[in-house]
Design an enzyme around this catalytic site. Sequence first.
Site, PDB file in Angstrom:
ATOM      1  N   GLU A  34      11.699  35.332  35.593  1.00  0.00           N
ATOM      2  CA  GLU A  34      12.864  36.027  35.342  1.00  0.00           C
ATOM      3  C   GLU A  34      12.405  36.585  34.042  1.00  0.00           C
ATOM      4  O   GLU A  34      12.379  36.188  32.947  1.00  0.00           O
ATOM      5  CB  GLU A  34      14.011  35.059  35.076  1.00  0.00           C
ATOM      6  CG  GLU A  34      15.208  35.880  34.647  1.00  0.00           C
ATOM      7  CD  GLU A  34      15.479  37.049  35.442  1.00  0.00           C
ATOM      8  OE1 GLU A  34      15.811  38.178  34.809  1.00  0.00           O
ATOM      9  OE2 GLU A  34      15.749  36.963  36.526  1.00  0.00           O
ATOM     10  N   THR A  41      22.703  38.852  37.260  1.00  0.00           N
ATOM     11  CA  THR A  41      23.650  39.740  37.162  1.00  0.00           C
ATOM     12  C   THR A  41      25.047  39.274  37.171  1.00  0.00           C
ATOM     13  O   THR A  41      25.904  39.316  36.410  1.00  0.00           O
ATOM     14  CB  THR A  41      23.828  40.739  38.459  1.00  0.00           C
ATOM     15  OG1 THR A  41      22.649  41.744  38.339  1.00  0.00           O
ATOM     16  CG2 THR A  41      24.886  41.614  38.384  1.00  0.00           C
ATOM     17  N   CYS A  42      25.387  38.325  38.339  1.00  0.00           N
ATOM     18  CA  CYS A  42      26.523  37.567  38.420  1.00  0.00           C
ATOM     19  C   CYS A  42      27.164  36.942  37.113  1.00  0.00           C
ATOM     20  O   CYS A  42      28.133  36.928  36.510  1.00  0.00           O
ATOM     21  CB  CYS A  42      26.585  36.780  39.525  1.00  0.00           C
ATOM     22  SG  CYS A  42      28.304  35.910  39.918  1.00  0.00           S
ATOM     23  N   CYS A  47      29.830  39.052  37.411  1.00  0.00           N
ATOM     24  CA  CYS A  47      31.171  38.563  38.054  1.00  0.00           C
ATOM     25  C   CYS A  47      31.923  37.662  36.796  1.00  0.00           C
ATOM     26  O   CYS A  47      32.984  37.761  36.683  1.00  0.00           O
ATOM     27  CB  CYS A  47      30.827  37.481  39.092  1.00  0.00           C
ATOM     28  SG  CYS A  47      29.683  38.050  40.332  1.00  0.00           S
ATOM     29  N   LYS A  50      32.995  39.608  33.734  1.00  0.00           N
ATOM     30  CA  LYS A  50      34.163  40.532  33.904  1.00  0.00           C
ATOM     31  C   LYS A  50      35.076  39.743  34.192  1.00  0.00           C
ATOM     32  O   LYS A  50      36.419  40.258  33.588  1.00  0.00           O
ATOM     33  CB  LYS A  50      33.577  41.073  35.119  1.00  0.00           C
ATOM     34  CG  LYS A  50      34.546  42.057  35.813  1.00  0.00           C
ATOM     35  CD  LYS A  50      34.108  42.408  37.335  1.00  0.00           C
ATOM     36  CE  LYS A  50      34.384  41.053  38.163  1.00  0.00           C
ATOM     37  NZ  LYS A  50      34.171  41.279  39.663  1.00  0.00           N
ATOM     38  N   LYS A  51      35.241  38.795  34.913  1.00  0.00           N
ATOM     39  CA  LYS A  51      36.253  38.090  35.081  1.00  0.00           C
ATOM     40  C   LYS A  51      37.105  37.134  33.793  1.00  0.00           C
ATOM     41  O   LYS A  51      38.361  37.220  33.678  1.00  0.00           O
ATOM     42  CB  LYS A  51      36.293  36.600  36.167  1.00  0.00           C
ATOM     43  CG  LYS A  51      37.530  36.130  36.597  1.00  0.00           C
ATOM     44  CD  LYS A  51      38.300  36.877  37.227  1.00  0.00           C
ATOM     45  CE  LYS A  51      39.506  35.928  38.124  1.00  0.00           C
ATOM     46  NZ  LYS A  51      39.492  35.019  39.156  1.00  0.00           N
ATOM     47  N   TYR A 177      34.657  49.159  43.450  1.00  0.00           N
ATOM     48  CA  TYR A 177      35.283  47.990  42.811  1.00  0.00           C
ATOM     49  C   TYR A 177      34.966  47.761  41.186  1.00  0.00           C
ATOM     50  O   TYR A 177      35.792  47.074  40.537  1.00  0.00           O
ATOM     51  CB  TYR A 177      34.906  46.478  43.541  1.00  0.00           C
ATOM     52  CG  TYR A 177      33.533  46.265  43.409  1.00  0.00           C
ATOM     53  CD1 TYR A 177      33.378  45.278  42.517  1.00  0.00           C
ATOM     54  CD2 TYR A 177      32.619  46.310  44.267  1.00  0.00           C
ATOM     55  CE1 TYR A 177      32.064  44.538  42.274  1.00  0.00           C
ATOM     56  CE2 TYR A 177      31.374  46.129  43.964  1.00  0.00           C
ATOM     57  CZ  TYR A 177      31.082  45.034  42.968  1.00  0.00           C
ATOM     58  OH  TYR A 177      29.801  44.568  42.908  1.00  0.00           O
ATOM     59  N   GLU A 181      37.958  47.740  38.702  1.00  0.00           N
ATOM     60  CA  GLU A 181      38.197  46.690  37.858  1.00  0.00           C
ATOM     61  C   GLU A 181      38.166  46.799  36.448  1.00  0.00           C
ATOM     62  O   GLU A 181      39.097  46.606  35.408  1.00  0.00           O
ATOM     63  CB  GLU A 181      37.117  45.277  38.351  1.00  0.00           C
ATOM     64  CG  GLU A 181      37.221  44.878  39.474  1.00  0.00           C
ATOM     65  CD  GLU A 181      36.253  43.852  40.024  1.00  0.00           C
ATOM     66  OE1 GLU A 181      36.461  43.282  40.860  1.00  0.00           O
ATOM     67  OE2 GLU A 181      35.031  44.341  39.370  1.00  0.00           O
ATOM     68  N   ARG A 204      36.614  53.222  48.219  1.00  0.00           N
ATOM     69  CA  ARG A 204      35.869  53.460  49.517  1.00  0.00           C
ATOM     70  C   ARG A 204      35.406  52.448  50.074  1.00  0.00           C
ATOM     71  O   ARG A 204      34.689  51.663  49.553  1.00  0.00           O
ATOM     72  CB  ARG A 204      34.963  54.665  49.290  1.00  0.00           C
ATOM     73  CG  ARG A 204      34.100  55.024  50.486  1.00  0.00           C
ATOM     74  CD  ARG A 204      33.181  56.224  50.199  1.00  0.00           C
ATOM     75  NE  ARG A 204      32.275  55.892  49.340  1.00  0.00           N
ATOM     76  CZ  ARG A 204      30.875  55.540  49.948  1.00  0.00           C
ATOM     77  NH1 ARG A 204      30.948  55.244  51.243  1.00  0.00           N
ATOM     78  NH2 ARG A 204      30.149  55.390  49.167  1.00  0.00           N
ATOM     79  N   ASP A 302      21.010  41.229  46.731  1.00  0.00           N
ATOM     80  CA  ASP A 302      21.279  42.437  46.618  1.00  0.00           C
ATOM     81  C   ASP A 302      19.988  43.289  46.782  1.00  0.00           C
ATOM     82  O   ASP A 302      20.285  44.596  46.982  1.00  0.00           O
ATOM     83  CB  ASP A 302      21.926  42.820  45.285  1.00  0.00           C
ATOM     84  CG  ASP A 302      23.132  42.097  44.906  1.00  0.00           C
ATOM     85  OD1 ASP A 302      23.877  41.488  45.682  1.00  0.00           O
ATOM     86  OD2 ASP A 302      23.941  42.429  43.955  1.00  0.00           O
ATOM     87  N   HIS A 434      57.796  27.650  50.808  1.00  0.00           N
ATOM     88  CA  HIS A 434      58.844  28.379  50.144  1.00  0.00           C
ATOM     89  C   HIS A 434      59.416  27.828  49.025  1.00  0.00           C
ATOM     90  O   HIS A 434      59.614  26.520  48.842  1.00  0.00           O
ATOM     91  CB  HIS A 434      60.225  28.458  51.164  1.00  0.00           C
ATOM     92  CG  HIS A 434      61.281  29.391  50.863  1.00  0.00           C
ATOM     93  ND1 HIS A 434      61.077  30.832  50.715  1.00  0.00           N
ATOM     94  CD2 HIS A 434      62.233  29.101  50.163  1.00  0.00           C
ATOM     95  CE1 HIS A 434      62.056  31.131  50.373  1.00  0.00           C
ATOM     96  NE2 HIS A 434      62.947  30.277  49.839  1.00  0.00           N
ATOM     97  N   GLU A 439      53.725  32.628  51.796  1.00  0.00           N
ATOM     98  CA  GLU A 439      54.356  32.346  53.116  1.00  0.00           C
ATOM     99  C   GLU A 439      54.604  33.529  53.995  1.00  0.00           C
ATOM    100  O   GLU A 439      54.906  33.357  55.253  1.00  0.00           O
ATOM    101  CB  GLU A 439      55.762  31.733  52.908  1.00  0.00           C
ATOM    102  CG  GLU A 439      56.978  32.833  52.328  1.00  0.00           C
ATOM    103  CD  GLU A 439      58.129  32.045  51.883  1.00  0.00           C
ATOM    104  OE1 GLU A 439      58.844  31.586  53.051  1.00  0.00           O
ATOM    105  OE2 GLU A 439      58.470  32.094  50.611  1.00  0.00           O
TER     106      GLU A 439
END
Length: 452
Positions: A34, A41-42, A47, A50-51, A177, A181, A204, A302, A434, A439
């Site tokens: 590596e 990336t994630c 991910c 970003k989250k 996205y 985001e 798209r 990817d 409920h 629901e």
Amino acid sequence: MEFDYDLFVIGGGSGGVRAARLTALDGHKVALAEESRMGGTCVIRGCVPKKLMVFASEYSEQIQLAQQYGWSASAGEFDWTRFKTNLHTELDRLENAYQTNAQKAGVEIFKQRAKIADPHTVELADGTRKTAKHILVAVGGRPVVPDMPGADLGLVSDDLFHLNALPKKMLIVGAGYIGCEFAGVFNGLSTEVSMFVRKAQILRGFDDEARGHIADCMQARGITIHTGCAPIAIERRDGGVWVKGSNGHEEVFDALLWATGRRPNTDGIGLEEVGVKLNRRGAIEVDDYFQTAVPSIYAIGDVISRVELTPVAIREGVAFHKTVFQGEKTKMDYDFIPSATFTQPEMGTVGLTEEQAEAQEPTLVYATAFRPMQTAFAGGEERVLFKMLVSKETNKVLGAHIVGPGAAEMIQFVAVALKMGATKADFDRTCAVHPAMAEEMVTLKEPVRVLA
């Protein structure tokens, strides 16, 4: 022929690490190279960070909501430096976990770039050569920057986690996205956000009704969206980045973000030289078992551009391991893969869009949009959307789309039902929880339209 390793993995992202670990745990000799950071990336620049930025950007709105519920609360100032420090501490922890877990399984890790020298040989950046019976390429993708004057003045998504300060005014070019985001993130952190969207609508490839709903919500939250617009001129001007759009709009921004797609990271690693075939986008061509045109070389994630999601790459890594090292030929099942876009509001989706369903067969469309209880109580006008597409002939649910708080959490379990072949009747005979937004998935009574 005796090899140095049974498997050499190029790429330390989620898919490559999973394949390497499983193979090493089976007792095979495995190495992994590596060139950047373990986790790929994630974990490092996608991910996860970003989250965390999404979470950070939502607290101001939550505090405002708390005030409407009677709490004496104020947000104060957002401390980007403190957040960034904590963010990178967490990314360091995750990277260490990825590396430690791989090494505990028996994977030898080389922290340098690797390229393929021949069908059984990998050459490392320091010139060292290693041989392997099998080579797995899992190098992921990278952001694309348009080839135009001034493009170098812009940022890509990788750069956003290293900003010295938050920009006061940002232009995002692109509305997939990633662009959408980050538009929500920076808007939530009080940056003035504009978007240039080449097409007539954002996101798209997603369901038209759902993406239109999100676009309306984004604009109501203060994000300016210029549709049918692309940058035609970019300059350094007045201490910022001046951009002119094809619609005639021009403005100076503190930051320009290119969110114009990603491409497989296949350049310069010797693939075509040894006979591996690439498609027009630069993705590696593989068969159902991830084998390339060179029998000893495989690829997942990817870099093969099938479904570019981290959980998919991980499952592809598992399928590769079972096929090559356990003698159990395993194909990846790409049907009913759920996904989420962490826009604000977020969207969860699984199965066909309305447009895909209409092209496939006669379809019943069930949908509802309403103000959720929590925010309606405080005077909020934003609506959530629940949508289900049902085969007119078989009553099977072909797709489901949710836009609103918790959409990603809900769609995971809807996906289980769809994967099992659930019909609309199965949802109808399931008792509702409920009061809960979810629901609505079991109380959609009449179709809003029928697609012939």
